[in-house]
Design an enzyme around this catalytic site. Structure first.
Site, PDB file in Angstrom:
ATOM      1  N   ASP A  52      -0.301  -9.099  -6.120  1.00  0.00           N
ATOM      2  CA  ASP A  52      -0.842  -9.009  -4.768  1.00  0.00           C
ATOM      3  C   ASP A  52      -2.074  -8.105  -4.776  1.00  0.00           C
ATOM      4  O   ASP A  52      -1.999  -6.941  -5.178  1.00  0.00           O
ATOM      5  CB  ASP A  52       0.211  -8.416  -3.822  1.00  0.00           C
ATOM      6  CG  ASP A  52      -0.328  -8.287  -2.417  1.00  0.00           C
ATOM      7  OD1 ASP A  52      -0.572  -9.331  -1.784  1.00  0.00           O
ATOM      8  OD2 ASP A  52      -0.550  -7.143  -1.944  1.00  0.00           O
ATOM      9  N   TYR A  57      -8.542  -3.133  -1.137  1.00  0.00           N
ATOM     10  CA  TYR A  57      -8.080  -2.162  -2.139  1.00  0.00           C
ATOM     11  C   TYR A  57      -9.210  -1.710  -3.059  1.00  0.00           C
ATOM     12  O   TYR A  57      -9.057  -0.783  -3.835  1.00  0.00           O
ATOM     13  CB  TYR A  57      -6.922  -2.736  -2.980  1.00  0.00           C
ATOM     14  CG  TYR A  57      -5.704  -3.156  -2.184  1.00  0.00           C
ATOM     15  CD1 TYR A  57      -5.525  -2.760  -0.862  1.00  0.00           C
ATOM     16  CD2 TYR A  57      -4.723  -3.966  -2.747  1.00  0.00           C
ATOM     17  CE1 TYR A  57      -4.412  -3.165  -0.131  1.00  0.00           C
ATOM     18  CE2 TYR A  57      -3.604  -4.362  -2.023  1.00  0.00           C
ATOM     19  CZ  TYR A  57      -3.465  -3.965  -0.711  1.00  0.00           C
ATOM     20  OH  TYR A  57      -2.366  -4.365   0.007  1.00  0.00           O
ATOM     21  N   LYS A  86      -6.482 -10.956  -0.153  1.00  0.00           N
ATOM     22  CA  LYS A  86      -6.526 -10.921   1.319  1.00  0.00           C
ATOM     23  C   LYS A  86      -7.937 -10.709   1.863  1.00  0.00           C
ATOM     24  O   LYS A  86      -8.719  -9.941   1.298  1.00  0.00           O
ATOM     25  CB  LYS A  86      -5.640  -9.786   1.846  1.00  0.00           C
ATOM     26  CG  LYS A  86      -4.280  -9.695   1.212  1.00  0.00           C
ATOM     27  CD  LYS A  86      -3.417  -8.648   1.904  1.00  0.00           C
ATOM     28  CE  LYS A  86      -2.216  -8.262   1.068  1.00  0.00           C
ATOM     29  NZ  LYS A  86      -2.533  -7.297   0.004  1.00  0.00           N
ATOM     30  N   HIS A 119      -5.532 -10.256   6.114  1.00  0.00           N
ATOM     31  CA  HIS A 119      -4.865  -8.968   5.821  1.00  0.00           C
ATOM     32  C   HIS A 119      -4.166  -8.382   7.051  1.00  0.00           C
ATOM     33  O   HIS A 119      -3.048  -7.884   6.947  1.00  0.00           O
ATOM     34  CB  HIS A 119      -5.903  -7.984   5.261  1.00  0.00           C
ATOM     35  CG  HIS A 119      -5.318  -6.854   4.487  1.00  0.00           C
ATOM     36  ND1 HIS A 119      -5.901  -6.324   3.373  1.00  0.00           N
ATOM     37  CD2 HIS A 119      -4.175  -6.128   4.658  1.00  0.00           C
ATOM     38  CE1 HIS A 119      -5.158  -5.338   2.889  1.00  0.00           C
ATOM     39  NE2 HIS A 119      -4.110  -5.203   3.665  1.00  0.00           N
TER      40      HIS A 119
HETATM   41  N1  LIG Z   1      -0.243  -6.067   3.714  1.00  0.00           N
HETATM   42  C1  LIG Z   1      -0.318  -4.778   3.843  1.00  0.00           C
HETATM   43  O1  LIG Z   1      -0.828  -4.248   4.831  1.00  0.00           O
HETATM   44  C2  LIG Z   1       0.245  -3.911   2.767  1.00  0.00           C
HETATM   45  C3  LIG Z   1       0.482  -2.564   3.023  1.00  0.00           C
HETATM   46  C4  LIG Z   1       1.014  -1.795   1.993  1.00  0.00           C
HETATM   47  C5  LIG Z   1       1.301  -2.350   0.758  1.00  0.00           C
HETATM   48  N2  LIG Z   1       1.030  -3.662   0.537  1.00  0.00           N
HETATM   49  C6  LIG Z   1       1.279  -4.282  -0.787  1.00  0.00           C
HETATM   50  O2  LIG Z   1       2.586  -3.997  -1.203  1.00  0.00           O
HETATM   51  C7  LIG Z   1       2.560  -3.363  -2.489  1.00  0.00           C
HETATM   52  C8  LIG Z   1       3.776  -2.510  -2.657  1.00  0.00           C
HETATM   53  O3  LIG Z   1       3.811  -1.476  -1.673  1.00  0.00           O
HETATM   54  P1  LIG Z   1       4.354  -0.033  -2.000  1.00  0.00           P
HETATM   55  O4  LIG Z   1       3.458   0.655  -2.949  1.00  0.00           O
HETATM   56  O5  LIG Z   1       4.627   0.649  -0.728  1.00  0.00           O
HETATM   57  O6  LIG Z   1       5.737  -0.400  -2.754  1.00  0.00           O
HETATM   58  P2  LIG Z   1       7.025   0.422  -3.118  1.00  0.00           P
HETATM   59  O7  LIG Z   1       7.433  -0.133  -4.426  1.00  0.00           O
HETATM   60  O8  LIG Z   1       7.968   0.428  -1.966  1.00  0.00           O
HETATM   61  O9  LIG Z   1       6.582   1.930  -3.284  1.00  0.00           O
HETATM   62  C9  LIG Z   1       5.897   2.419  -4.390  1.00  0.00           C
HETATM   63  C10 LIG Z   1       6.505   3.778  -4.725  1.00  0.00           C
HETATM   64  O10 LIG Z   1       7.778   3.565  -5.347  1.00  0.00           O
HETATM   65  C11 LIG Z   1       7.816   4.231  -6.607  1.00  0.00           C
HETATM   66  N3  LIG Z   1       8.520   3.354  -7.551  1.00  0.00           N
HETATM   67  C12 LIG Z   1       8.125   2.142  -8.016  1.00  0.00           C
HETATM   68  N4  LIG Z   1       9.032   1.620  -8.841  1.00  0.00           N
HETATM   69  C13 LIG Z   1      10.043   2.512  -8.907  1.00  0.00           C
HETATM   70  C14 LIG Z   1      11.278   2.538  -9.593  1.00  0.00           C
HETATM   71  N5  LIG Z   1      11.651   1.535 -10.397  1.00  0.00           N
HETATM   72  N6  LIG Z   1      12.081   3.619  -9.411  1.00  0.00           N
HETATM   73  C15 LIG Z   1      11.717   4.634  -8.606  1.00  0.00           C
HETATM   74  N7  LIG Z   1      10.558   4.671  -7.922  1.00  0.00           N
HETATM   75  C16 LIG Z   1       9.722   3.624  -8.075  1.00  0.00           C
HETATM   76  C17 LIG Z   1       6.373   4.433  -7.011  1.00  0.00           C
HETATM   77  O11 LIG Z   1       6.226   5.603  -7.776  1.00  0.00           O
HETATM   78  P3  LIG Z   1       5.748   5.564  -9.335  1.00  0.00           P
HETATM   79  O12 LIG Z   1       4.333   5.071  -9.360  1.00  0.00           O
HETATM   80  O13 LIG Z   1       5.927   6.965  -9.762  1.00  0.00           O
HETATM   81  O14 LIG Z   1       6.697   4.624 -10.030  1.00  0.00           O
HETATM   82  C18 LIG Z   1       5.673   4.597  -5.670  1.00  0.00           C
HETATM   83  O15 LIG Z   1       5.755   5.943  -5.227  1.00  0.00           O
HETATM   84  C19 LIG Z   1       1.200  -2.693  -2.523  1.00  0.00           C
HETATM   85  O16 LIG Z   1       0.746  -2.397  -3.822  1.00  0.00           O
HETATM   86  C20 LIG Z   1       0.345  -3.741  -1.865  1.00  0.00           C
HETATM   87  O17 LIG Z   1       0.054  -4.771  -2.786  1.00  0.00           O
HETATM   88  C21 LIG Z   1       0.532  -4.456   1.526  1.00  0.00           C
END
Ligand SMILES: NC(=O)c1ccc[n+]([C@@H]2O[C@H](COP(=O)([O-])OP(=O)(O)OC[C@H]3O[C@@H](n4cnc5c(N)ncnc54)[C@H](OP(=O)(O)O)[C@@H]3O)[C@@H](O)[C@H]2O)c1
Length: 313
Positions: A52, A57, A86, A119
């Site tokens: 994604d 970004y 997006k 987006h």
């Molecule tokens: N459409 C939108 O408006 C929108 C908004 C936000 C996000 N997104 C998309 O959604 C994606 C994911 O969002 P998100 O970053 O919030 O996802 P998330 O996976 O809920 O959160 C990421 C956090 O989780 C930790 N993490 C990841 N894998 C882990 C594991 N196996 N065990 C423990 N902690 C873990 C990461 O830390 P570490 O790096 O230390 O592992 C990071 O702090 C984004 O990259 C983006 O592509 C879209």
């Protein structure tokens, strides 16, 4: 514990009739381009086949470089990877859609985009400034374009053949109904925040009725407080099934019929988040019925301005 569980390879058919989307997705919202490139490469190597991205970004170049390097090495083919990106809020005017789409393709170094999303449903002042503000610091919205006009410009991208599927992000049920009612090409994917603290069951029901894939972002709750991965229901299931809390939350997302996005810059976490196994039915029920916390961590749906509520780590 070794497993030959196929959950991680789950794919969901798209309503465009000609493709499926891998349910297990890697998000590239990573501020540093060098770290983005490294994380994308690791994610491809451990098995993620759905990425994604977004113009907003500002790192599509880094994702594109990482993908190209892996494709050139010959181990993974372009056609094995599903690429979503997006359209940003400043490009909602129909005449700006195709140029923005082409720029994303160029930066990502791909001929076609598997899924292109609007987006957010909020149009901002058109231009190169991604975050246009007035003298008082307020976002300058663009009242001169409607969401359906932008949608119709995305439909034309599908007609042109370089975009396989289209969808929306950060919409509520009301906005989604409006677009589904008016669209010539129905949305194939809707990307919204969703996890056990924000299950969005009503939106998921609507998506199911219309063959729309709900793509859940922040599937681990973005490490925000209250921490989903410390929730007693999630941690007790994790102990029982010999998996980590992250693997429980992600397996739940796939088994209830959504696709998900998770992000990490830690190679061990990236591997762990792909290494999923199916949960027993009682665990699925416990997550649905035993978690009362309900919280949205990202306020983008209210304003179009991206942003998680700051973490207190
Ligand atoms: N459409 C939108 O408006 C929108 C908004 C936000 C996000 N997104 C998309 O959604 C994606 C994911 O969002 P998100 O970053 O919030 O996802 P998330 O996976 O809920 O959160 C990421 C956090 O989780 C930790 N993490 C990841 N894998 C882990 C594991 N196996 N065990 C423990 N902690 C873990 C990461 O830390 P570490 O790096 O230390 O592992 C990071 O702090 C984004 O990259 C983006 O592509 C879209």
């Amino acid at each position: 514990m070794a497993t030959c569980d196929m959950l991680r390879h789950t794919t969901i058919p798209l309503n465009n009739g000609c493709a499926t989307v891998p349910a297990v997705g890697f998000g590239t919202l990573i501020p540093d381009p060098v770290v983005t490139k490294e994380a994308t490469r690791t994610a491809l190597e451990v098995g993620f086949r759905h990425f994604d991205c977004a113009e907003r970004y500002r790192n599509e170049d880094a994702v594109g470089e990482a993908m190209q390097a892996v494709f050139r090495a010959g181990t993974i083919r372009r056609e094995d990877v599903f690429v979503t990106t997006k359209l940003w809020n400043t490009n909602h005017r129909p005449e700006r859609v195709k140029p923005a789409f082409d720029e994303s393709r160029r930066r990502l170094r791909v001929d076609h985009i598997d899924c292109y999303l609007i987006h957010t449903p909020y149009a901002f002042l058109p231009g190169d400034e991604q975050d246009p503000r007035d003298a008082r610091g307020q976002v300058i919205y663009d009242r001169g374009v409607t969401l359906i006009e932008t949608w119709q410009a995305l439909e034309r991208l599908v007609d042109d053949g370089q975009c396989k599927a289209i969808g929306l992000s950060d919409v509520n049920l009301e906005k989604l109904r409006e677009i589904v009612g008016a669209a010539r090409i129905k949305p194939a994917v809707v990307q919204v925040e969703s996890h056990p603290y924000l299950p969005e069951w009503k939106l998921l029901d609507f998506c199911r009725q219309h063959g729309i894939v709900l793509l859940a972002f922040a599937a681990l709750g973005h490490s925000s407080n209250p921490r989903l991965l410390d929730d007693p229901v999630i941690t007790s299931i994790a102990q029982r099934v010999h998996k980590t809390p992250a693997q429980v939350a992600l397996a739940w997302a796939v088994q209830r019929g959504t696709a998900f996005l998770t992000t990490s810059t830690n190679p061990n976490h990236i591997q762990e988040s792909f290494d999923l196994s199916a949960l027993p039915e009682d665990a699925m029920r416990e997550i649905r019925d035993g978690i009362a916390t309900n919280i949205r961590f990202n306020t983008v749906v209210e304003t179009g301005v991206p942003g998680f509520i700051p973490r207190s780590s």
